[in-house]
Scaffold this motif. Sequence first.
Motif, PDB file in Angstrom:
ATOM      1  N   PRO A 129      20.691  39.906  22.414  1.00  0.00           N
ATOM      2  CA  PRO A 129      21.191  39.759  23.771  1.00  0.00           C
ATOM      3  C   PRO A 129      22.531  38.845  24.192  1.00  0.00           C
ATOM      4  CG  PRO A 129      19.482  38.382  23.532  1.00  0.00           C
ATOM      5  CD  PRO A 129      19.565  39.110  22.163  1.00  0.00           C
ATOM      6  N   GLU A 130      23.116  38.661  22.975  1.00  0.00           N
ATOM      7  CA  GLU A 130      23.910  37.126  23.147  1.00  0.00           C
ATOM      8  C   GLU A 130      25.480  37.889  23.668  1.00  0.00           C
ATOM      9  OE1 GLU A 130      24.732  35.499  19.420  1.00  0.00           O
ATOM     10  OE2 GLU A 130      22.595  34.737  19.187  1.00  0.00           O
ATOM     11  N   ARG A 131      25.896  38.931  23.561  1.00  0.00           N
ATOM     12  CA  ARG A 131      27.064  39.666  23.895  1.00  0.00           C
ATOM     13  C   ARG A 131      26.685  41.141  24.190  1.00  0.00           C
ATOM     14  NH1 ARG A 131      33.139  38.594  21.749  1.00  0.00           N
ATOM     15  NH2 ARG A 131      33.022  40.505  20.885  1.00  0.00           N
ATOM     16  N   ASN A 132      27.729  41.409  25.163  1.00  0.00           N
ATOM     17  CA  ASN A 132      27.672  43.090  25.902  1.00  0.00           C
ATOM     18  C   ASN A 132      28.421  43.667  24.523  1.00  0.00           C
ATOM     19  OD1 ASN A 132      27.596  45.134  27.272  1.00  0.00           O
ATOM     20  ND2 ASN A 132      27.557  43.869  28.995  1.00  0.00           N
ATOM     21  N   ARG A 168      48.199  47.227  31.883  1.00  0.00           N
ATOM     22  CA  ARG A 168      47.975  48.596  32.540  1.00  0.00           C
ATOM     23  C   ARG A 168      46.642  48.766  33.136  1.00  0.00           C
ATOM     24  NH1 ARG A 168      49.788  51.164  28.429  1.00  0.00           N
ATOM     25  NH2 ARG A 168      48.018  51.166  27.276  1.00  0.00           N
ATOM     26  N   SER A 169      45.619  47.899  32.401  1.00  0.00           N
ATOM     27  CA  SER A 169      44.245  48.137  32.652  1.00  0.00           C
ATOM     28  C   SER A 169      43.981  46.859  33.744  1.00  0.00           C
ATOM     29  CB  SER A 169      43.228  47.747  31.460  1.00  0.00           C
ATOM     30  OG  SER A 169      43.598  48.665  30.432  1.00  0.00           O
ATOM     31  N   LYS A 170      44.808  46.131  33.926  1.00  0.00           N
ATOM     32  CA  LYS A 170      44.753  45.000  35.303  1.00  0.00           C
ATOM     33  C   LYS A 170      43.308  43.939  34.831  1.00  0.00           C
ATOM     34  CE  LYS A 170      46.515  47.307  39.100  1.00  0.00           C
ATOM     35  NZ  LYS A 170      47.251  48.311  38.205  1.00  0.00           N
ATOM     36  N   LEU A 171      43.526  43.700  33.326  1.00  0.00           N
ATOM     37  CA  LEU A 171      42.266  43.024  33.003  1.00  0.00           C
ATOM     38  C   LEU A 171      42.656  41.385  32.796  1.00  0.00           C
ATOM     39  CD1 LEU A 171      40.775  45.272  30.234  1.00  0.00           C
ATOM     40  CD2 LEU A 171      39.856  44.634  32.589  1.00  0.00           C
ATOM     41  N   ALA A 172      41.724  40.577  32.541  1.00  0.00           N
ATOM     42  CA  ALA A 172      42.117  39.159  32.469  1.00  0.00           C
ATOM     43  C   ALA A 172      41.053  38.699  31.268  1.00  0.00           C
ATOM     44  CB  ALA A 172      41.822  38.328  33.753  1.00  0.00           C
ATOM     45  N   ASP A 173      40.820  37.242  31.365  1.00  0.00           N
ATOM     46  CA  ASP A 173      40.113  36.643  30.425  1.00  0.00           C
ATOM     47  C   ASP A 173      38.320  37.223  30.372  1.00  0.00           C
ATOM     48  OD1 ASP A 173      37.992  34.263  29.775  1.00  0.00           O
ATOM     49  OD2 ASP A 173      39.744  34.184  28.435  1.00  0.00           O
ATOM     50  N   PRO A 174      37.704  37.430  29.591  1.00  0.00           N
ATOM     51  CA  PRO A 174      36.467  38.076  29.639  1.00  0.00           C
ATOM     52  C   PRO A 174      35.506  37.243  30.502  1.00  0.00           C
ATOM     53  CG  PRO A 174      36.936  38.413  27.341  1.00  0.00           C
ATOM     54  CD  PRO A 174      38.213  37.541  28.060  1.00  0.00           C
ATOM     55  N   SER A 175      35.648  36.027  30.491  1.00  0.00           N
ATOM     56  CA  SER A 175      34.596  35.219  31.535  1.00  0.00           C
ATOM     57  C   SER A 175      34.799  35.511  32.804  1.00  0.00           C
ATOM     58  CB  SER A 175      34.986  33.918  31.042  1.00  0.00           C
ATOM     59  OG  SER A 175      36.486  33.518  31.298  1.00  0.00           O
ATOM     60  N   SER A 176      35.865  36.025  33.341  1.00  0.00           N
ATOM     61  CA  SER A 176      36.111  36.541  34.834  1.00  0.00           C
ATOM     62  C   SER A 176      35.156  37.696  35.176  1.00  0.00           C
ATOM     63  CB  SER A 176      37.422  36.496  34.969  1.00  0.00           C
ATOM     64  OG  SER A 176      38.139  37.500  34.367  1.00  0.00           O
ATOM     65  N   CYS A 219      27.915  33.324  25.465  1.00  0.00           N
ATOM     66  CA  CYS A 219      28.561  33.717  24.265  1.00  0.00           C
ATOM     67  C   CYS A 219      29.595  34.900  24.703  1.00  0.00           C
ATOM     68  CB  CYS A 219      27.600  34.706  23.417  1.00  0.00           C
ATOM     69  SG  CYS A 219      28.400  35.159  21.784  1.00  0.00           S
ATOM     70  N   ILE A 220      31.055  34.309  24.616  1.00  0.00           N
ATOM     71  CA  ILE A 220      31.935  35.214  25.025  1.00  0.00           C
ATOM     72  C   ILE A 220      32.975  35.517  24.088  1.00  0.00           C
ATOM     73  CG2 ILE A 220      34.280  35.315  26.347  1.00  0.00           C
ATOM     74  CD1 ILE A 220      31.653  35.382  28.019  1.00  0.00           C
TER      75      ILE A 220
END
Length: 852
Positions: A113-116, A133-141, A150-151
């Motif tokens: 269960p640590e990470r998706n 193009r995907s309008k993404l940012a840092d995973p923690s957001s 666990c990121i």
Amino acid sequence: MASTLKIVVGSHVWMEDKDLAWIDGEVFRIEGRNVHVHATNGKTVIVSISDIHTKDTEVPSNGIDDMTRLSYLHEPGVLNNLAIQYAKNIIYSNPVLEAFGNAKTVHNNNSSPERNYHCFYFLCAAPSEDIKRSKLADPSSFHYLNQSTCIKLDEISDAKEYLATRSAMNTVGITEQEQEATFRVVAAILHLGNISFVKGREVDSSLLKDDKARFHLNAAAELLICDCRNLENTLIKRKINTPEEVITTTVDPNSATTIYGCLLSLSYYGNSFEQLCINFTNEKLQQHFNQEEYNREQIYWSYIESVDNQDVLDLIEKFNVPISSLYAQKPGGIIALLDEACMFPKCTHESFSRKLYEKFKNNKRFSKPKLSRTAFTIQHYAGEVTYQSDHFLDKNRDYVVVEHQELLNASRCSFVSGLFPSVLEENTKASKTSIATRFKWQLQELMETLSSTEPHYIRCIKPNNILKPTTFENINVLQQLRCSGVLEAIRISCAGYPTRKIFHDFLCQFRILAPEVFMERNNEKVSCQKILDKMELHGYQIGRTKVFLRAGQMAELDARRTEVRNKAARAVQSRFRTHAAREKFLVLRKTSISFQSFVRVETMLIAQVSYRILRVPLTIAVILACKLRVLLRKQAAALQIQKSYRCYIAWNSYSELRSSAIMLQTGLRVFGAYKEYNIRKQNKASIHIQAARDTEALKVQKEKIEEHVEELTSRLGLEKKLRTDLEKNKAGEISKLQAALREMERRVEEATEMQERELAERAIEEALAQEREKITSLTNEVEELKVLLLREREENSATKSALVIAQEENDALTRKIAAADENMEQLRDTVKRIKKYSIGRGDDVYNIADWS
């Protein structure tokens, strides 16, 4: 079909090996039914012909993707082909499995269960143009990723893994458009997770929380290529169908999880509802032994035996039908009973399991595990599997929201619209159907598709249990092949025509057996027929484009071809040796003639010199020259004899020294081997003794656990009986106290009424006689009434005290009942732990997740 395997000297064969399962070698001698083989591990082995298989020496260096095309379809052939392909191909698909999968692979332990799912983090670390193009940012957001600490993993570079995943998707044949669509949906899932809502002005209504939520909603709609307003409406509104009209109402929505589950509903390898569906599919595919190629090639095959698992399919999927008689038995499988149980809201997994136990108690494919009230075991064609029914009802009742389905089906992206079936198509079957029934419909459609096409079955095989690359464990893989039904399919295939060769390939491989056939200029089919007739094979069939050979016939043809090649090789070697010997003879003859000429010339020169110097007659000079020549030859021969004798003496001395050294080395090695043998023998004996002790200890411990379980079970029964008796006693005492209280209140009221009536009559009579006496009498009566009332109040207080005591006893009984409930829960937990402990220690519980 050949009665025996055709083996000749020079044949390459497979033999059984206790460490590697199978090992190959070359036959160098045949003695009756036994063959002598030089194995590739350097050993010489003597085996029976019945215990070996022929090896295909013409397998491509990179293996064969479709194993039905193997010339020799048997255990070692399949195992060898998997080993050849493993190091080359598994690395190509691993990045895709690791990115989107939820199982342990070479680099991935994603079941924790640590990470998706890794694909989310990979996409967030993609090149800048992909992120933009995907309008993404840092995973923690993102909400779906920041629920754990666990990121980032130290051993994984998300940026490199993203590029490796894209490369692997290209390798396995996923187009660029399909890749873009897949990652668009992955990004949309992250945006949907960040959409939050607040309570609206109306009752049970919702609105977007702020501009941030609006941004993520717009991004998700853009990525899914659907209307933004419709997406918002599907998240905050629902449609209710009524006979008169369709009512749209606002609801309190959850974040859109339906699309999340649809995209990433990968296989779950636990013994649950999903595993039953997977094994149901395996049973269907096992039954579907596709003979389409035989029909297409016009081959007679009706005699071929195949495995019959119809009873397992009936156990799982048999439908309920109307009962024509009260005495008729109502048929139905597990799925039908599950759907029936889902119709009753109060039905639990325990009652569902009890119904299964009662329904299938006499079914040989169904059994109930010990010490379990919710598990059941099915005997599949590949082995027993035990299922836990704890969540069967909840998972079977799940269904897709129609509004979400309509929205995504209307997407302009074909990949997104393909995630959900058409709403109209679903409505033609049923408005709301269970997951199991939907799965059964989809499986039936799959079987119809398989019947109209030429399918290629894929089996997932785990190369090793240590999650290490380039490690291929033959024994482990062979066990998986046996449990997954692959070898059973091979057995069925061998009962028919396991070897199928296109005419052109057959002629290229075996034209050497009948070269005269190619002088007749026949077509390929006739040429193949004549070659097989010349070899006197029986049982084969000639199709429209292929030659169909029975099991063993390919080996016989290969053996005949080996014989022809060996004969041709011997003829070539004989001619070559003759040519080489003649060339050597000609060189020696020429050299001898030249030497003889030289000797004659030299002799004549010596004779002439002697004649001129010594004035010896020419005849005598010739004689002297000949004697001198003989003397020189004797001297040369003596030197050669001395040289040979010295060499012989030196060789004898060296041989004796070498024999002594070998004997000494042999003795030392024998001593060391004997010493190691004794050590291993002692270790083996100690291991056996320890194993016997452990086994006996485990048996004793298991018996103690069973006795403890029986004691706990009996104690649980006593606790239940005690609880029942306490409840009955409590109810009886309460009812008695309430009845006594009501009776006392009634008596008090009656006494009061009687006293008042008597006092009134007496007051009237005495008032007429004497008013003073009336006053005195009334005063006395009032005092008496006060005393009587005081007594009644005391009795009433005593009754109330008794009621309080009864209530306290009731509370005490309630607390005891609660304590008994806690003890029962502890007993249940203890029983579950005992069950898990027993399974971990040695109960034969078989899990098939490795085999689907």
